[in-house]
Each structure stands twice: as structure tokens, then as C-alpha cells.
Design a protein around this motif. Structure first.
Motif, mmCIF file in Angstrom:
data_model
loop_
_atom_site.group_PDB
_atom_site.id
_atom_site.type_symbol
_atom_site.label_atom_id
_atom_site.label_comp_id
_atom_site.label_asym_id
_atom_site.label_seq_id
_atom_site.Cartn_x
_atom_site.Cartn_y
_atom_site.Cartn_z
ATOM 1 N N GLU A 63 47.390 3.374 37.124
ATOM 2 C CA GLU A 63 46.817 3.705 38.076
ATOM 3 C C GLU A 63 47.035 5.388 37.555
ATOM 4 O OE1 GLU A 63 46.169 4.400 42.657
ATOM 5 O OE2 GLU A 63 47.256 3.734 42.519
ATOM 6 N N ALA A 64 47.868 6.117 37.248
ATOM 7 C CA ALA A 64 47.207 7.549 37.319
ATOM 8 C C ALA A 64 46.840 7.886 35.667
ATOM 9 C CB ALA A 64 49.635 8.199 37.002
ATOM 10 N N LEU A 65 46.361 7.180 35.519
ATOM 11 C CA LEU A 65 45.802 7.191 33.466
ATOM 12 C C LEU A 65 44.572 6.736 33.953
ATOM 13 C CD1 LEU A 65 48.634 6.384 30.620
ATOM 14 C CD2 LEU A 65 47.753 8.682 31.660
ATOM 15 N N VAL A 66 43.891 5.496 34.833
ATOM 16 C CA VAL A 66 42.927 5.581 35.445
ATOM 17 C C VAL A 66 41.739 7.215 34.806
ATOM 18 C CG1 VAL A 66 41.031 4.676 36.297
ATOM 19 C CG2 VAL A 66 43.314 3.970 36.172
ATOM 20 N N VAL A 67 42.133 7.930 35.417
ATOM 21 C CA VAL A 67 40.402 9.244 36.075
ATOM 22 C C VAL A 67 41.212 9.621 33.899
ATOM 23 C CG1 VAL A 67 40.156 11.357 36.614
ATOM 24 C CG2 VAL A 67 41.101 9.157 37.722
ATOM 25 N N PRO A 68 41.951 9.866 33.507
ATOM 26 C CA PRO A 68 42.480 10.242 31.484
ATOM 27 C C PRO A 68 41.598 9.557 31.146
ATOM 28 C CG PRO A 68 44.122 10.734 32.890
ATOM 29 C CD PRO A 68 43.646 9.859 33.982
ATOM 30 N N THR A 69 41.007 8.349 31.400
ATOM 31 C CA THR A 69 40.799 7.179 30.597
ATOM 32 C C THR A 69 39.086 7.146 30.477
ATOM 33 O OG1 THR A 69 42.980 5.440 30.207
ATOM 34 C CG2 THR A 69 40.843 4.762 29.701
ATOM 35 N N GLU A 70 38.473 7.211 31.825
ATOM 36 C CA GLU A 70 37.720 7.735 32.270
ATOM 37 C C GLU A 70 36.186 9.098 31.699
ATOM 38 O OE1 GLU A 70 37.541 7.067 36.123
ATOM 39 O OE2 GLU A 70 36.909 5.042 36.910
ATOM 40 N N TYR A 102 33.477 2.294 16.598
ATOM 41 C CA TYR A 102 34.594 1.736 16.901
ATOM 42 C C TYR A 102 35.931 2.111 17.439
ATOM 43 C CZ TYR A 102 32.466 -0.403 12.500
ATOM 44 O OH TYR A 102 30.943 -0.670 11.809
ATOM 45 N N PRO A 103 36.300 2.351 17.280
ATOM 46 C CA PRO A 103 37.163 3.512 18.687
ATOM 47 C C PRO A 103 36.455 3.261 20.221
ATOM 48 C CG PRO A 103 37.332 4.723 17.040
ATOM 49 C CD PRO A 103 37.099 3.508 16.395
ATOM 50 N N ALA A 104 35.650 4.112 19.366
ATOM 51 C CA ALA A 104 34.853 4.136 20.653
ATOM 52 C C ALA A 104 34.633 3.327 21.990
ATOM 53 C CB ALA A 104 33.688 5.698 20.181
ATOM 54 N N PHE A 105 34.156 2.219 21.235
ATOM 55 C CA PHE A 105 32.824 1.448 21.835
ATOM 56 C C PHE A 105 34.222 0.378 22.204
ATOM 57 C CE2 PHE A 105 30.422 -2.615 22.039
ATOM 58 C CZ PHE A 105 28.995 -2.459 22.272
ATOM 59 N N ALA A 106 35.525 0.437 21.509
ATOM 60 C CA ALA A 106 36.390 -1.054 22.115
ATOM 61 C C ALA A 106 37.145 -0.100 23.222
ATOM 62 C CB ALA A 106 37.910 -0.779 21.374
ATOM 63 N N LEU A 107 36.803 1.335 23.491
ATOM 64 C CA LEU A 107 37.180 1.917 24.354
ATOM 65 C C LEU A 107 36.500 1.932 25.896
ATOM 66 C CD1 LEU A 107 39.337 4.284 26.476
ATOM 67 C CD2 LEU A 107 37.435 6.248 25.094
ATOM 68 N N HIS A 108 34.951 1.410 25.456
ATOM 69 C CA HIS A 108 34.228 1.319 26.295
ATOM 70 C C HIS A 108 35.001 -0.058 26.855
ATOM 71 C CE1 HIS A 108 31.107 4.579 26.617
ATOM 72 N NE2 HIS A 108 31.773 4.642 25.448
ATOM 73 N N GLY A 109 34.770 -0.640 25.954
ATOM 74 C CA GLY A 109 35.176 -2.402 26.279
ATOM 75 C C GLY A 109 35.807 -2.196 27.402
ATOM 76 N N VAL A 110 37.606 -1.386 27.348
ATOM 77 C CA VAL A 110 39.322 -1.571 27.712
ATOM 78 C C VAL A 110 38.529 -1.398 29.067
ATOM 79 C CG1 VAL A 110 40.832 -0.163 28.300
ATOM 80 C CG2 VAL A 110 40.369 -1.226 26.099
ATOM 81 N N MET A 111 37.284 0.004 29.851
ATOM 82 C CA MET A 111 37.292 0.856 31.113
ATOM 83 C C MET A 111 36.303 -0.859 32.238
ATOM 84 S SD MET A 111 38.608 3.052 31.593
ATOM 85 C CE MET A 111 37.582 3.173 32.707
ATOM 86 N N LEU A 112 35.226 -1.519 31.433
ATOM 87 C CA LEU A 112 34.322 -2.515 30.894
ATOM 88 C C LEU A 112 35.581 -3.338 31.787
ATOM 89 C CD1 LEU A 112 31.625 -2.249 29.193
ATOM 90 C CD2 LEU A 112 31.799 -1.458 31.764
ATOM 91 N N SER A 129 33.937 16.359 35.222
ATOM 92 C CA SER A 129 33.274 16.468 36.529
ATOM 93 C C SER A 129 34.791 15.606 37.488
ATOM 94 C CB SER A 129 32.161 15.806 36.931
ATOM 95 O OG SER A 129 32.266 14.301 35.962
ATOM 96 N N LEU A 130 35.014 14.988 36.368
ATOM 97 C CA LEU A 130 35.806 13.460 37.102
ATOM 98 C C LEU A 130 37.770 14.051 36.744
ATOM 99 C CD1 LEU A 130 35.046 10.707 33.954
ATOM 100 C CD2 LEU A 130 34.767 10.521 36.465
ATOM 101 N N MET A 131 37.436 15.036 35.874
ATOM 102 C CA MET A 131 38.693 15.324 35.781
ATOM 103 C C MET A 131 39.410 16.835 36.904
ATOM 104 S SD MET A 131 40.839 14.271 33.025
ATOM 105 C CE MET A 131 41.939 14.810 33.373
#
Length: 209
Positions: A101-108, A132-142, A205-207
Motif C-alpha cells: 500500500e505504501a508503494l501504490v502512489v509512487p507506482t502510479e 516495453y517496460p512502460a507497457f508492462a508497468l501499465h499492465g501491473v497497475m491495470l 499531482s500524485l506525489m
């Protein structure tokens, strides 16, 4: 004497105003996100519709997909299934390794910064391999939005993700060449600057929220 004529690039101007119009719609888009994804008791139909809607109604995900149109589609056709596979693998990984949970906002915030990466790819500063890693990161959040759901709606959600992202990738490939020709080099630089600015603004804005 008559002042020297100003040189306008209609394609770049049109792209700029289209982008402003898109952001005018974002508040209503955010207000109509499909279903509460914190719910784990979704029906299969709700899971599928959420899978379709999530990457299209989330502004950072949607803008990332749109900007692929400007990356340049001289890539082989296998680029589409490869991107889809990378994204879905990221979503599957999110079912196994839950983001603390502490890493959700930094990941977003990192997801938002992927728009900056995309802008730099458009400028030619970074290679397309960074997508490719950028698309994978989007996949992780989705994928992380439906952790804990029952197997059937979870599968339906993954099918929805696949359908929505495949449709968007096919569309951006179809319209990439006409759009790039329309806006020209100056329009490409303008678009890259817009996406870099948006990515930085979303992340900031997220941070600070």
C-alpha cells in the motif's frame, strides 16, 4: 509596409486544439469509470466491461495508448502482439505480487512518468525498447485493480483488457502514418512536449496530494 506573413502549420495547430478538447473531456471521463474496482464480487459481464473500460477511461493509460500513434509504426506487425503480451504479463504478475500500500502512489506516479518516456521516444531521444517496460508497468497497475476477485470475473476482466488494448493498438497503427504526415515534424515535437508536460504534471499531482 505589410508585416511579414506568419507561417502556420495547420496539422500542428489542429493537433494542439484536439488535445485541448480531449482534456476538456477528462473530468467527465473520470466520473464514469466502470464499476468500483475495489469490489471483488463482480459478475463476469461486469468484469469484462471493467476490463474494456479501465484502460480507455483511465487518462494516463488512454493517453499512453494514443501516443503510440506518434512513435512510428515502421515496426514489424509482431510489435502489437508483443506489446499486448507484455501488458497482460504485467497484469498477471500483479495477481501474484501485490504492490504494498505504501508503494501504490509512487507506482502510479511512475505510470504517469511513462508518458514522459513516450514523449522522449517520439523525439528520438530514447529507443522504442523503453516502451516495453512502460507497457508492462501499465499492465501491473491495470491488473492490480482486481486483485482478489473470483476466477471467473478475473478471467473476464483479462479478456476485456485484451480486447480494449488490442483494438486501440490496431487503431493507432491504422492511423499512425496519416496523423504523422498531417502534423509534420513540428507537430511531432509539439506532441512530445505536451505528453512530457502531462506526464510530469500527473506525477507531481500524485506525489504532493
Amino acid at each position: 509596409e505589410r508585416p511579414p506573413a506568419q507561417h502556420h502549420i495547420p496539422g500542428a495547430d489542429r493537433f494542439f486544439w484536439m488535445t485541448l478538447s480531449l482534456f476538456g473531456l477528462l473530468p467527465s471521463v473520470l466520473a464514469h469509470h466502470p464499476f468500483g474496482m475495489e469490489e471483488v464480487s463482480l459478475s463476469p459481464i461486469q468484469g469484462f466491461l471493467s476490463g474494456v473500460g479501465h484502460p480507455l477511461l483511465g487518462p494516463d493509460h488512454f493517453l499512453f495508448l494514443v501516443a503510440l500513434m506518434l512513435v512510428g509504426w515502421d515496426q514489424p506487425r509482431r510489435w502489437i502482439p508483443t506489446l499486448l503480451a507484455v501488458g497482460l504479463l504485467g497484469s498477471a504478475l500483479a495477481q501474484i505480487v501485490t504492490i504494498p500500500e505504501a508503494l501504490v502512489v509512487p507506482t502510479e506516479a511512475l505510470v504517469s512518468l511513462s508518458l514522459v518516456v513516450e514523449g522522449l521516444v517520439i523525439l528520438g531521444t530514447l529507443s522504442t525498447g523503453w516502451l516495453y517496460p512502460a507497457f508492462a508497468l501499465h499492465g501491473v497497475m491495470l491488473g492490480g485493480t482486481i486483485v482478489g476477485a473470483e476466477p471467473t470475473p478475473l478471467l473476464a476482466y483479462f479478456i476485456g483488457l485484451f480486447v480494449a488494448q488490442a483494438a486501440m493498438l490496431l487503431l493507432v497503427r491504422r492511423f499512425s502514418d496519416p496523423v504523422v504526415r498531417l502534423i509534420g515534424d513540428q507537430g511531432m515535437r509539439l506532441a512530445a512536449g505536451i505528453w512530457i508536460g502531462i506526464g510530469c504534471a500527473f506525477s507531481w499531482s500524485l506525489m504532493v496530494a
